[in-house]
Structure formats: structure tokens, C-alpha cells
Design a protein around this motif. Structure first.
Motif, short mmCIF file in Angstrom:
data_model
loop_
_atom_site.label_atom_id
_atom_site.label_comp_id
_atom_site.label_asym_id
_atom_site.label_seq_id
_atom_site.Cartn_x
_atom_site.Cartn_y
_atom_site.Cartn_z
N PHE A 133 0.82 -1.21 0.00
CA PHE A 133 0.00 0.00 0.00
C PHE A 133 0.86 1.26 0.00
CE2 PHE A 133 -3.44 -2.86 0.52
CZ PHE A 133 -4.58 -2.17 0.12
N ARG A 134 2.04 1.21 0.61
CA ARG A 134 2.97 2.35 0.52
C ARG A 134 3.33 2.60 -0.95
NH1 ARG A 134 5.82 4.62 4.70
NH2 ARG A 134 5.51 3.64 6.73
N ALA A 135 3.62 1.53 -1.67
CA ALA A 135 3.95 1.65 -3.09
C ALA A 135 2.77 2.25 -3.86
CB ALA A 135 4.34 0.29 -3.67
N ALA A 136 1.57 1.83 -3.51
CA ALA A 136 0.38 2.37 -4.18
C ALA A 136 0.22 3.86 -3.88
CB ALA A 136 -0.87 1.60 -3.74
N PHE A 137 0.45 4.26 -2.64
CA PHE A 137 0.38 5.69 -2.31
C PHE A 137 1.46 6.47 -3.06
CE2 PHE A 137 -2.28 4.80 1.50
CZ PHE A 137 -3.25 5.78 1.27
N THR A 138 2.64 5.90 -3.20
CA THR A 138 3.71 6.56 -3.95
C THR A 138 3.29 6.77 -5.39
OG1 THR A 138 5.41 5.64 -2.50
CG2 THR A 138 6.12 6.36 -4.69
N ARG A 139 2.68 5.76 -5.98
CA ARG A 139 2.20 5.87 -7.36
C ARG A 139 1.11 6.94 -7.47
NH1 ARG A 139 1.86 -0.30 -9.53
NH2 ARG A 139 0.49 0.68 -11.05
N LEU A 140 0.19 6.96 -6.50
CA LEU A 140 -0.87 7.97 -6.52
C LEU A 140 -0.30 9.37 -6.36
CD1 LEU A 140 -3.62 6.31 -4.30
CD2 LEU A 140 -3.75 6.79 -6.74
N THR A 141 0.63 9.53 -5.46
CA THR A 141 1.25 10.83 -5.23
C THR A 141 1.99 11.29 -6.47
OG1 THR A 141 1.50 10.32 -2.88
CG2 THR A 141 2.84 12.11 -3.74
N GLY A 142 2.70 10.37 -7.12
CA GLY A 142 3.40 10.70 -8.36
C GLY A 142 2.44 11.15 -9.44
N ASP A 143 1.30 10.45 -9.55
CA ASP A 143 0.29 10.81 -10.55
C ASP A 143 -0.28 12.19 -10.28
OD1 ASP A 143 0.66 8.37 -11.74
OD2 ASP A 143 -1.27 7.53 -11.13
N SER A 144 -0.59 12.49 -9.01
CA SER A 144 -1.20 13.78 -8.69
C SER A 144 -0.19 14.90 -8.86
CB SER A 144 -1.79 13.78 -7.28
OG SER A 144 -0.78 13.63 -6.31
N ARG A 145 1.07 14.67 -8.53
CA ARG A 145 2.10 15.69 -8.74
C ARG A 145 2.29 15.96 -10.22
NH1 ARG A 145 6.17 13.42 -4.33
NH2 ARG A 145 5.24 14.40 -2.52
N GLN A 146 2.25 14.90 -11.02
CA GLN A 146 2.39 15.04 -12.46
C GLN A 146 1.24 15.90 -13.01
OE1 GLN A 146 2.11 11.40 -14.84
NE2 GLN A 146 4.17 11.84 -15.57
N ALA A 147 0.04 15.65 -12.53
CA ALA A 147 -1.13 16.41 -12.98
C ALA A 147 -1.03 17.87 -12.55
CB ALA A 147 -2.41 15.78 -12.45
N GLU A 148 -0.54 18.12 -11.32
CA GLU A 148 -0.40 19.49 -10.83
C GLU A 148 0.57 20.30 -11.67
OE1 GLU A 148 0.81 19.31 -6.75
OE2 GLU A 148 -1.03 18.35 -6.11
N HIS A 149 1.61 19.66 -12.17
CA HIS A 149 2.63 20.35 -12.95
C HIS A 149 2.31 20.36 -14.44
CE1 HIS A 149 4.84 20.86 -9.36
NE2 HIS A 149 5.21 19.62 -9.25
N GLY A 150 1.14 19.83 -14.80
CA GLY A 150 0.70 19.88 -16.19
C GLY A 150 1.40 18.89 -17.10
N ALA A 151 2.05 17.90 -16.53
CA ALA A 151 2.72 16.90 -17.37
C ALA A 151 1.66 16.01 -18.00
CB ALA A 151 3.68 16.06 -16.54
#
Length: 158
Positions: A133-151
Motif C-alpha cells: 500500500f505504501r507503493a500504491a500511495f507513492t504511485r498515486l502521489t506521483g500521478d497527482s504531482r504530475q497532474a499538478e505540474h501539467g505533465a
């Protein structure tokens, strides 16, 4: 005959299980009910924000354990998030995201000294599921950061 398939995509698994279901009278079929990073991510994405934050406190902040009072101070009343957590599991089975028999990733801990009054004292996750679940949260956080930066997300190849 015994067949073991590892690393298959969710789509492949869904199609294979459908085929096996057609022949259920001839076969004994068992599927892995363990949590994988993909299943955990799907589970977490299916949760409303409050329930996802609840899970994050248990998994990330608490390393698999969080006192109920601490959770209440962070998310407020626990009935909303806990209902969302409990509904996510059967929804995932219905949707084919994980097989029947998959256990709830977060469970309630009641006060053992007061068994007649069932008030939650904590919530916990099995130790073997915490890294998943830590890995899943890392993936989710990466996805949301990517979206925030417009990638832009990678284009689908199909």
C-alpha cells in the motif's frame, strides 16, 4: 493439471477467469487473494478523499497502525471513511478488480478490556500489506504531482 500464472495484466486475468467460469463444473479454480500494488492502487483510487486520507494515516504515517483518537483528530468522524473502506472491497469484487475472498486491507481494533461496548480504539493493516500500500500511495502521489505540474500522461498505444 496445475497452472500458475504470474505477472498477468488485470485484463488478461479478467478474461481468463471468465473462461474458467464457463468450465466451473469441470475445474477447481482458485485465484490469488493477496494485495498487489495494482490492486492497492485501484482500491485507493476508488475511495473518496476522506477515506483515502484515513488509509494514508494508517499506512504511511502509522506504518500499519493508527489510534482511533488520532484518526478522529485528522479526519473527524470515522463512520464516513470506515463505511467507504468497507464498501470498496465488495465493489472491487463486483467489478472484477480482485477476487472473492480478498481480505479487507484495514481492520478495526476494539478495546479487549471492554468487549461489550464496541468502540474502535485503533485501525491496522497486516504488516505484509504495508509495503504494498505504501507503493500504491507513492504511485498515486506521483500521478497527482504530475497532474499538478501539467505533465501529460503517456499516450495509449492501442
Amino acid at each position: 493439471m496445475r497452472i500458475t500464472i504470474e505477472g498477468a495484466s488485470e485484463e488478461f486475468e479478467r478474461k481468463l477467469l471468465a473462461l474458467l467460469a464457463e468450465h466451473r463444473h469441470e475445474l477447481t479454480v482458485s485465484t490469488g487473494t493477496e494485495w498487489t500494488a495494482e490492486r492497492a492502487e485501484r482500491y485507493l483510487r476508488s475511495l473518496p478523499a476522506g477515506a483515502r486520507r484515513f488509509a494514508e494515516v494508517v499506512v504511511v504515517d502509522g506504518d500499519g497502525h493508527a489510534d482511533a483518537d488520532r484518526l478522529r483528530s485528522i479526519v473527524g468522524k470515522l463512520n464516513g471513511p470506515t463505511v467507504a473502506l468497507s464498501r470498496a472491497l465488495p465493489r472491487g469484487v463486483r467489478e472484477g478488480w480482485w477476487p472473492e475472498g480478498t481480505t479487507a486491507p484495514i481492520t478495526v481494533v476494539y478495546d479487549p478490556d471492554n468487549p461489550s461496548w464496541q468502540k474502535a480504539v485503533a485501525y491496522e493493516m497486516a504488516k505484509e500489506n504495508v509495503p504494498v500500500f505504501r507503493a500504491a500511495f507513492t504511485r498515486l502521489t506521483g500521478d497527482s504531482r504530475q497532474a499538478e505540474h501539467g505533465a501529460a500522461a503517456p499516450a495509449s498505444m492501442g
